[in-house]
Each structure stands twice: as structure tokens, then as C-alpha cells.
Design an enzyme around this catalytic site. Structure first.
Site, PDB file in Angstrom:
ATOM      1  N   HIS A  29       0.729  -1.272  -0.077  1.00 17.20           N
ATOM      2  CA  HIS A  29       0.056  -0.104   0.141  1.00 17.20           C
ATOM      3  C   HIS A  29       0.888   1.054  -0.031  1.00 17.20           C
ATOM      4  CE1 HIS A  29      -2.327   3.266   2.065  1.00 17.20           C
ATOM      5  NE2 HIS A  29      -3.208   3.010   1.393  1.00 17.20           N
ATOM      6  N   GLU A  32       2.176   1.862  -3.485  1.00 18.40           N
ATOM      7  CA  GLU A  32       1.081   2.361  -4.187  1.00 18.40           C
ATOM      8  C   GLU A  32       1.025   3.758  -4.180  1.00 18.40           C
ATOM      9  OE1 GLU A  32      -3.272   3.768  -3.757  1.00 18.40           O
ATOM     10  OE2 GLU A  32      -3.154   1.659  -3.146  1.00 18.40           O
ATOM     11  N   HIS A  33       1.100   4.339  -2.839  1.00 23.10           N
ATOM     12  CA  HIS A  33       1.264   5.871  -2.815  1.00 23.10           C
ATOM     13  C   HIS A  33       2.478   6.530  -3.190  1.00 23.10           C
ATOM     14  CE1 HIS A  33      -1.679   7.102   0.500  1.00 23.10           C
ATOM     15  NE2 HIS A  33      -1.892   5.772  -0.029  1.00 23.10           N
ATOM     16  N   GLU A 109      -3.397   7.814   7.813  1.00 27.96           N
ATOM     17  CA  GLU A 109      -4.341   6.987   7.289  1.00 27.96           C
ATOM     18  C   GLU A 109      -4.692   5.614   8.193  1.00 27.96           C
ATOM     19  OE1 GLU A 109      -5.487   4.552   2.991  1.00 27.96           O
ATOM     20  OE2 GLU A 109      -3.559   5.595   3.156  1.00 27.96           O
TER      21      GLU A 109
END
Length: 402
Positions: A29, A32-33, A109
Site C-alpha cells: 500500500h 502504491e502511494h 490513514e
């Protein structure tokens, strides 16, 4: 899709958080950022501006088994979309300063998810169901695990995660097949890298996770071990979940909400992976009603294992087919579905074939699946909310297994 003026492009890697070890939890993840912070000759701002300047949108998503990069664009936008995603997947900048800032962003997040009860309660249940395994760790990782990432090791992880052997390029809408094939060769033909390891088979462990918080409502999730998407009983599982709690006519909605008034929100669902899956129930209710609602959920699951009637079986099949066909009317959903099918089955599955499999499910198969899910004597339960609701986890286990 004839008649459309827009298209969807998905470049999907058949790897995700499930391929991580504990040391790298959350790195898929985070990666992906990071690719959006700069790739090829484009800065972070250039990446989004060049797409939006032509009326398009760009996004990405990380799951346990797949990572997807998506562009929605007007007709004629396939060339640019392919070029931009190719840079993201193969040529991200990986600047150390950007990484330090993005670790902070992902940390926020993680904190946001923890502060959102009807998100966090699902994470708690997943952790209980698959304890000690990648499937039991949050996709976002933890503050500690993402802080371990550095540009060099994250670049190595990118080469493994987005290796060409697990990439599928899918497009739908106003697209031309010959153009797509030419762009795939141009933008991805030289892709290199060895794929991340295929994860070990999922093992449903079960157990309870509870967290008392001063909230107005109790959030409950109950899980049972089920089958994976490749299993012959996959559509029986989907229909089981639909009859149990898939809509206003479902057993749970009628019993828990309409007859007893125990909850405003209550539903059932199935979550499936390549080789494993779960049947899930979610509910939000007053703390005083939590244990009773847990017993109702357990009772309805056991009741379905004892038999379903022809009317509810027919309704569930119609709902499942309608959902499938409606999704195919959206270009992005169709592209994502095609990519997932190729990764799982090495081909796309015609809608008529899927509809035939749905129609073939019998009440005997539903009953057999219910018995199989209950046979191991294992369930996962999570409760988040007022202290008085904590008994619901044990109440569910007790009502199911005694």
C-alpha cells in the site's frame, strides 16, 4: 462497449498485501502511494494534471491479492493513460524525502481507520480469523512496519510486486483492441523482474477481538470459514450470503430489524480469496441488544444449514445475476473484473457461463455448505463499542457451538 464516449484502463498486478512478510507489512500500500510522487519524467503534480487536462481521472487500489492502477478517460485517452501507468509501475522516482513524508501520510490513514468504528471492527475480525498470517494483518500495515521502508528496499519490493509475470492489462468502453495490444507492447514489452512469492494457503484460525470505546453504538462482525473463489461451491457461498443478509427480504433483515427491532444496519456478505474465504455478518446496534443480536445471527446461520425454500433461493439467484450484469455496464468495473478473472482462471468468463453456474446451485448445496462452515467449530467475532456490548462475541460462539 459500443456507443460509449469514455473508456477505462486497468493495469492489475496479481500480488498485494498477502505477499508481504511481517517485516514488510503495509509496504504494498505504501508503494502504491509512492509511485504517484513522481515517475518517469513526471512530477507528482504532472502525473495527475496531464490526465485531468484531457478530462480523465487516475486512481489506484491495494488489496490482499491484487494491486490495481486505473485511468478513466474520454475516447482517445488510451495512449496517454497507458504511458502514465507504465511509468508508475516501472519507473517511479522513489525519492527519500517523498518517502519520509508519505510514511507520515499513511500513518494518518492508519490512525483514521482506527478512529472509524465501522472500518476498524472489520480489521479486528480479520485479525482474529487469520491470526499470524498475511491475511490477518491490515493492508495499511502498522506505524512500525511502514517506518522500516527505505527507497532501495521499496524499489526491490516494487520489482517483485509488479513483475510482468503477474501483470494484466485490461481496457473497456471506447477502446480498440489493436490499439491496446500495440500500447501494451510499447509500454510494457520491456518490463522485467521476478514475481513476489505466492503466499501460503489461508488458514481460518478464529477467535474473538473486543475493544470497549465510549460510542453511541456497538459495531459487531461475525465470521465463519468459507471457500475460495476457485472452489466449486463459490456461487453457493454467494447465494448463502444473499439469503442470509443480502437485502431487505433477507432472513437477518426480517428477523433482526423488522420483527425484533434490534438494529438499523444488519447484513451478511462473503469475502473470497484465491484459496480461502469467509462468510460475514455485520451489525450496528445498541449495546444492550448486542448479545441478543449475536444469538439471532447465529440462529439464522444454523437455520440456513437446515434448509432454504425455493422462493428465497430464486430471489437470491436473481439478485446475484442482476448485480453481476449491472456491474458489466460500467467500463471500469468490467475492466477490473476481466483482469481478476484472467489472474485467477487464465481467461475471462462469459456472463452466460456465470449465470448458468448461479442457476445450477441447489438448496442441497446451500445446506451442505452451511454444514461445512459449521463443522470445524471455529468462528471469529469482533465487537467495538460500549463496554456492555462485549458479551456479544462469546454469545455468538456459544449460540453456534454450545
Amino acid at each position: 462497449m459500443p456507443g460509449l464516449e469514455t473508456l477505462a484502463l486497468s493495469v492489475v498486478a496479481g500480488r498485494g498485501a498477502r505477499s508481504e512478510d511481517e517485516e514488510r507489512s503495509g509496504w504494498s500500500h505504501l508503494l502504491e502511494h509512492m509511485v504517484f510522487k513522481g515517475a518517469g519524467a513526471r512530477s507528482a503534480r504532472d502525473i495527475v494534471e496531464v490526465i485531468e487536462a484531457q478530462g480523465g481521472q487516475i486512481n489506484a487500489a491495494t488489496g490482499y491479492e491484487r494491486t490495481s492502477f486505473q485511468v478513466r478517460a474520454l475516447k482517445g485517452g488510451l495512449d496517454l493513460g497507458s504511458a502514465v501507468i507504465a511509468d508508475l509501475v516501472q519507473r517511479p522516482t522513489m525519492d527519500a524525502g517523498d518517502l519520509a513524508r508519505e510514511i507520515q501520510v499513511v500513518g494518518q490513514e492508519i490512525a483514521e481507520a482506527a478512529d472509524t468504528p465501522d472500518d476498524h471492527v472489520f480489521e479486528m475480525a480479520q485479525t482474529a480469523a487469520f491470526a499470524g498470517q498475511p491475511l490477518g494483518r491490515p493492508i495499511l500495515g502498522t506505524d512500525e512496519s511502514i517506518a522500516r521502508a527505505d527507497p532501495q528496499r521499496l524499489s526491490q519490493w516494487r520489482a517483485a510486486l509488479y513483475a510482468p509475470g503477474s501483470l494484466v492489462i485490461a481496457a473497456s468502453g471506447a477502446v480498440d483492441e489493436a490499439e491496446l495490444l500495440a500500447l501494451a507492447e510499447r509500454d510494457f514489452g520491456a518490463a522485467s523482474g521476478q514475481g513476489a512469492l505466492v503466499p501460503a494457503a489461508g488458514d481460518f484460525v478464529g477467535g474473538s477481538r473486543t475493544l470497549a470505546k465510549p460510542l453511541e453504538q456497538a459495531n459487531l462482525v461475525f465470521l465463519l470459514p468459507a471457500v475460495g473463489v476457485r472452489d466449486p461451491s463459490y456461487f453457493a457461498l454467494r447465494i448463502f450470503a444473499e439469503i442470509l443478509g443480502g437485502g431487505m427480504a433477507s432472513r437477518l433483515f426480517q428477523e433482526a430489524r423488522e420483527k425484533r427491532g434490534l438494529a438499523y444496519a444488519v447484513d451478511a456478505y462473503s469475502e473470497t480469496y484465491a484459496d480461502a474465504g469467509v462468510l460475514g455478518v455485520f451489525a450496528g446496534c445498541a449495546a444492550k441488544d448486542a448479545a441478543e443480536l449475536a444469538k439471532v445471527a447465529a440462529g439464522e446461520i444454523k437455520g440456513m444449514a437446515a434448509g432454504v425454500n425455493a422462493a428465497e433461493l430464486s430471489r437470491a439467484k436473481a439478485q446475484l445475476k442482476a448485480s453481476m450484469f449491472m456491474a458489466r455496464e460500467q467500463p471500469l468495473a468490467r475492466a477490473e473484473q476481466a483482469a481478476a478473472q484472467v489472474l485467477l482462471f487464465d481467461r475471462t468468463l462469459p456472463p452466460a457461463e456465470l449465470a448458468e453456474q448461479i442457476d445450477a446451485v441447489t438448496s442441497a448445496q446451500i445446506e451442505a455448505l452451511g454444514a461445512a462452515m459449521l463443522a470445524p467449530g471455529r468462528a471469529a467475532a469482533s465487537v467495538l463499542g460500549p463496554k456492555g456490548a462485549m458479551k456479544a462475541a462469546d454469545a455468538f460462539q456459544q449460540a453456534l457451538f454450545g
